[in-house]
Design a protein around this motif. Structure first.
Motif, PDB file in Angstrom:
ATOM      1  N   TRP A 186      46.951  34.378  25.334  1.00 44.41           N
ATOM      2  CA  TRP A 186      46.575  34.198  26.734  1.00 44.41           C
ATOM      3  C   TRP A 186      46.264  35.537  27.393  1.00 44.41           C
ATOM      4  CZ3 TRP A 186      48.876  35.929  31.274  1.00 44.41           C
ATOM      5  CH2 TRP A 186      48.371  35.385  32.457  1.00 44.41           C
ATOM      6  N   GLN A 187      47.071  36.557  27.099  1.00 46.58           N
ATOM      7  CA  GLN A 187      46.814  37.876  27.676  1.00 46.58           C
ATOM      8  C   GLN A 187      45.515  38.470  27.141  1.00 46.58           C
ATOM      9  OE1 GLN A 187      50.504  40.208  27.101  1.00 46.58           O
ATOM     10  NE2 GLN A 187      50.819  39.964  29.309  1.00 46.58           N
ATOM     11  N   LEU A 188      45.237  38.282  25.858  1.00 45.59           N
ATOM     12  CA  LEU A 188      43.966  38.750  25.285  1.00 45.59           C
ATOM     13  C   LEU A 188      42.802  38.055  25.962  1.00 45.59           C
ATOM     14  CD1 LEU A 188      42.253  40.255  23.211  1.00 45.59           C
ATOM     15  CD2 LEU A 188      42.739  38.407  21.577  1.00 45.59           C
ATOM     16  N   ARG A 189      42.935  36.750  26.179  1.00 44.13           N
ATOM     17  CA  ARG A 189      41.879  35.996  26.845  1.00 44.13           C
ATOM     18  C   ARG A 189      41.633  36.517  28.250  1.00 44.13           C
ATOM     19  NH1 ARG A 189      42.525  29.638  28.653  1.00 44.13           N
ATOM     20  NH2 ARG A 189      41.009  29.716  30.342  1.00 44.13           N
ATOM     21  N   LYS A 190      42.687  36.775  28.998  1.00 47.33           N
ATOM     22  CA  LYS A 190      42.519  37.275  30.363  1.00 47.33           C
ATOM     23  C   LYS A 190      41.827  38.627  30.376  1.00 47.33           C
ATOM     24  CE  LYS A 190      43.930  33.786  32.494  1.00 47.33           C
ATOM     25  NZ  LYS A 190      42.930  33.002  33.251  1.00 47.33           N
ATOM     26  N   GLY A 191      42.132  39.456  29.373  1.00 49.61           N
ATOM     27  CA  GLY A 191      41.453  40.749  29.284  1.00 49.61           C
ATOM     28  C   GLY A 191      39.971  40.594  29.002  1.00 49.61           C
ATOM     29  N   LEU A 192      39.619  39.661  28.116  1.00 49.64           N
ATOM     30  CA  LEU A 192      38.219  39.431  27.793  1.00 49.64           C
ATOM     31  C   LEU A 192      37.468  38.775  28.955  1.00 49.64           C
ATOM     32  CD1 LEU A 192      38.633  38.170  24.121  1.00 49.64           C
ATOM     33  CD2 LEU A 192      37.727  40.382  24.864  1.00 49.64           C
ATOM     34  N   GLU A 193      38.167  37.940  29.717  1.00 51.09           N
ATOM     35  CA  GLU A 193      37.540  37.311  30.881  1.00 51.09           C
ATOM     36  C   GLU A 193      37.328  38.307  32.012  1.00 51.09           C
ATOM     37  OE1 GLU A 193      39.913  34.034  32.132  1.00 51.09           O
ATOM     38  OE2 GLU A 193      39.602  32.881  30.305  1.00 51.09           O
ATOM     39  N   GLN A 194      38.059  39.422  31.960  1.00 57.32           N
ATOM     40  CA  GLN A 194      38.002  40.447  33.012  1.00 57.32           C
ATOM     41  C   GLN A 194      38.330  39.843  34.376  1.00 57.32           C
ATOM     42  OE1 GLN A 194      34.058  42.239  32.401  1.00 57.32           O
ATOM     43  NE2 GLN A 194      35.014  43.908  31.284  1.00 57.32           N
ATOM     44  N   THR A 195      39.321  38.973  34.385  1.00 52.50           N
ATOM     45  CA  THR A 195      39.785  38.404  35.641  1.00 52.50           C
ATOM     46  C   THR A 195      41.191  38.911  35.915  1.00 52.50           C
ATOM     47  OG1 THR A 195      40.635  36.460  34.470  1.00 52.50           O
ATOM     48  CG2 THR A 195      38.416  36.309  35.408  1.00 52.50           C
ATOM     49  N   SER A 196      41.480  39.157  37.164  1.00 53.44           N
ATOM     50  CA  SER A 196      42.791  39.674  37.530  1.00 53.44           C
ATOM     51  C   SER A 196      43.814  38.544  37.528  1.00 53.44           C
ATOM     52  CB  SER A 196      42.734  40.323  38.913  1.00 53.44           C
ATOM     53  OG  SER A 196      42.327  39.390  39.885  1.00 53.44           O
ATOM     54  N   HIS A 197      44.977  38.831  37.019  1.00 55.02           N
ATOM     55  CA  HIS A 197      46.093  37.896  37.034  1.00 55.02           C
ATOM     56  C   HIS A 197      47.365  38.715  37.035  1.00 55.02           C
ATOM     57  CE1 HIS A 197      48.957  34.770  35.893  1.00 55.02           C
ATOM     58  NE2 HIS A 197      48.026  33.869  36.181  1.00 55.02           N
ATOM     59  N   ARG A 198      48.345  38.251  37.778  1.00 54.56           N
ATOM     60  CA  ARG A 198      49.555  39.059  37.948  1.00 54.56           C
ATOM     61  C   ARG A 198      50.310  39.287  36.647  1.00 54.56           C
ATOM     62  NH1 ARG A 198      53.475  34.729  41.139  1.00 54.56           N
ATOM     63  NH2 ARG A 198      53.515  33.116  39.515  1.00 54.56           N
ATOM     64  N   ASN A 199      50.095  38.411  35.644  1.00 56.03           N
ATOM     65  CA  ASN A 199      50.824  38.551  34.382  1.00 56.03           C
ATOM     66  C   ASN A 199      49.961  39.068  33.240  1.00 56.03           C
ATOM     67  OD1 ASN A 199      53.054  37.438  35.693  1.00 56.03           O
ATOM     68  ND2 ASN A 199      52.554  35.361  35.049  1.00 56.03           N
ATOM     69  N   ALA A 200      48.740  39.498  33.535  1.00 58.18           N
ATOM     70  CA  ALA A 200      47.797  39.858  32.476  1.00 58.18           C
ATOM     71  C   ALA A 200      48.308  40.991  31.588  1.00 58.18           C
ATOM     72  CB  ALA A 200      46.450  40.221  33.071  1.00 58.18           C
ATOM     73  N   THR A 201      49.121  41.877  32.133  1.00 54.69           N
ATOM     74  CA  THR A 201      49.663  42.996  31.346  1.00 54.69           C
ATOM     75  C   THR A 201      51.194  43.036  31.412  1.00 54.69           C
ATOM     76  OG1 THR A 201      49.397  44.496  33.244  1.00 54.69           O
ATOM     77  CG2 THR A 201      47.567  44.372  31.671  1.00 54.69           C
ATOM     78  N   ASN A 261      34.397  25.996  27.654  1.00 48.53           N
ATOM     79  CA  ASN A 261      34.273  27.151  26.763  1.00 48.53           C
ATOM     80  C   ASN A 261      35.374  28.184  26.979  1.00 48.53           C
ATOM     81  OD1 ASN A 261      32.105  26.246  25.286  1.00 48.53           O
ATOM     82  ND2 ASN A 261      30.567  27.208  26.597  1.00 48.53           N
ATOM     83  N   LEU A 262      36.002  28.171  28.129  1.00 52.40           N
ATOM     84  CA  LEU A 262      37.162  29.043  28.314  1.00 52.40           C
ATOM     85  C   LEU A 262      38.331  28.546  27.465  1.00 52.40           C
ATOM     86  CD1 LEU A 262      37.036  29.777  32.160  1.00 52.40           C
ATOM     87  CD2 LEU A 262      36.358  31.274  30.260  1.00 52.40           C
ATOM     88  N   SER A 263      38.442  27.233  27.279  1.00 50.53           N
ATOM     89  CA  SER A 263      39.445  26.701  26.344  1.00 50.53           C
ATOM     90  C   SER A 263      39.095  27.104  24.914  1.00 50.53           C
ATOM     91  CB  SER A 263      39.534  25.174  26.461  1.00 50.53           C
ATOM     92  OG  SER A 263      40.089  24.785  27.691  1.00 50.53           O
ATOM     93  N   CYS A 264      37.797  27.098  24.593  1.00 50.35           N
ATOM     94  CA  CYS A 264      37.359  27.558  23.268  1.00 50.35           C
ATOM     95  C   CYS A 264      37.704  29.034  23.087  1.00 50.35           C
ATOM     96  CB  CYS A 264      35.856  27.357  23.110  1.00 50.35           C
ATOM     97  SG  CYS A 264      35.322  25.630  23.123  1.00 50.35           S
ATOM     98  N   LEU A 265      37.524  29.808  24.153  1.00 54.52           N
ATOM     99  CA  LEU A 265      37.864  31.230  24.082  1.00 54.52           C
ATOM    100  C   LEU A 265      39.349  31.407  23.794  1.00 54.52           C
ATOM    101  CD1 LEU A 265      37.182  34.215  24.382  1.00 54.52           C
ATOM    102  CD2 LEU A 265      37.423  33.952  26.870  1.00 54.52           C
ATOM    103  N   HIS A 266      40.179  30.561  24.392  1.00 57.66           N
ATOM    104  CA  HIS A 266      41.616  30.661  24.111  1.00 57.66           C
ATOM    105  C   HIS A 266      41.898  30.361  22.641  1.00 57.66           C
ATOM    106  CE1 HIS A 266      45.891  30.728  25.171  1.00 57.66           C
ATOM    107  NE2 HIS A 266      46.007  29.810  24.206  1.00 57.66           N
ATOM    108  N   VAL A 267      41.202  29.390  22.073  1.00 54.72           N
ATOM    109  CA  VAL A 267      41.393  29.075  20.655  1.00 54.72           C
ATOM    110  C   VAL A 267      41.049  30.293  19.802  1.00 54.72           C
ATOM    111  CG1 VAL A 267      40.574  27.647  18.740  1.00 54.72           C
ATOM    112  CG2 VAL A 267      41.012  26.608  20.970  1.00 54.72           C
ATOM    113  N   LEU A 268      39.963  30.977  20.127  1.00 51.78           N
ATOM    114  CA  LEU A 268      39.576  32.178  19.382  1.00 51.78           C
ATOM    115  C   LEU A 268      40.607  33.292  19.556  1.00 51.78           C
ATOM    116  CD1 LEU A 268      35.752  32.209  20.179  1.00 51.78           C
ATOM    117  CD2 LEU A 268      36.848  31.549  18.030  1.00 51.78           C
TER     118      LEU A 268
END
Length: 299
Positions: free
Chosen positions: A114-129, A256-263
């Motif tokens: 999930w953290q890798l996905r958030k980094g690739l999405e380049q979206t801010s989230h309080r738990n991303a790091t 496709n964001l769910s697909c991104l999570h699978v990857l």
């Protein structure tokens, strides 16, 4: 009377064990995310005082009244679940055939994805790091539910499906420039995301049937856990989201964001396989996955 007592004990065991599991498996015992006197190691139904057992019996009578109002389809569904239960592990009862340490690794593996996905999405989230142990209580709880459910989802997809996912993850780890720019076109394409292209022209592909199965079921798991959390006290609930719809009703780019999570999950598993302290997670996944190749994969 004996029937009510038996059902009361069964409900107590089912509910308390699920909560106790989350408190035990999670980092730092989840620091008491769910506080209930029922969910304490060593507490049995017969050790309860008479007042609490009376409450349990009252809940059985309330449940009986609720069941009496169900349509025939609902009763048939319950009967179907009863026939399945002896041979499968439920996401509500994750300790059915796995050890605590395996489940803890599974929770962290999904959170890493999930953290890798958030980094690739380049979206801010309080738990991303933020390490999972340091996230707010509702997010630790939700992360545990998703990690346990995802591990079970992979096991049910079959041994060969898990091996195919690892192959994709290993291929993604060799990509030198896996970044948001590589994924933007794939996410916003009209087709379901099954391929990641490298700037040098190479690509990593996943079978469409397997991708659709994992992406759809991961989203449905997310929906189920959102619903579950909505039944908890307000301080443990998750915020409302526009994605609270079945997978097939979502816009393609959200699917496709769910697909991104699978990857990202494939990458997280493959990475875990290369580290001695995490490698057992992959071994246990392959050891306990259902036999067979349900998607006709070529391995």
């Amino acid at each position: 009377v004996q029937l009510v007592e038996k059902v009361a004990e069964a409900l107590f065991l089912t509910q308390s064990k699920a909560i106790t599991t989350l408190n035990i498996v999670g980092p730092d015992r989840w620091r008491g995310v769910l506080k209930t006197p029922d969910a304490v190691v060593g507490v049995t139904y017969h050790s309860l005082d008479e007042e609490r057992r009376a409450v349990a019996r009252a809940n059985v009578l309330h449940m009986a009244h609720t069941l009496a109002t169900l349509p025939e389809e609902g009763i048939n569904l319950i009967d179907d679940f009863r026939s399945l239960r002896p041979g499968v592990a439920s996401w509500v009862d994750p300790l059915y055939c796995l050890h605590d340490r395996i489940l803890k690794r599974a929770i962290h593996c999904n959170y890493d994805a999930w953290q890798l996905r958030k980094g690739l999405e380049q979206t801010s989230h309080r738990n991303a790091t933020t390490p999972l142990e340091n996230t707010p209580a509702p997010d630790r709880l939700f992360g545990a539910l998703m990690g346990l459910g995802t591990f079970q989802l992979l096991r049910e997809a079959g041994h060969d499906s898990c091996k195919a996912l690892l192959c994709v993850g290993n291929a993604l780890l060799t990509q030198d420039h896996l970044a948001a720019a590589n994924l933007h076109h794939a996410v916003h394409n009209d087709e379901l995301m099954t391929r990641v292209r490298n700037p040098n022209g190479a690509s990593v592909d996943m079978g469409p049937d397997l991708m659709r199965h994992l992406a759809r079921n991961h989203h449905e798991l997310w929906l189920a856990n959102r619903t579950l959390c909505s039944l908890l006290p307000a301080e443990l609930q998750q915020p409302a989201r526009s994605e609270h719809r079945p997978f097939d009703e979502l816009p393609r780019h959200v699917q496709n964001l769910s697909c991104l999570h699978v990857l990202c999950l494939a990458t997280s598993l493959a990475e875990a396989a290369h580290f001695s302290e995490k490698a057992q997670l992959v071994a246990d996944l392959l050891r306990t996955a259902a036999p067979g190749n349900p998607f006709g994969l070529s391995l």
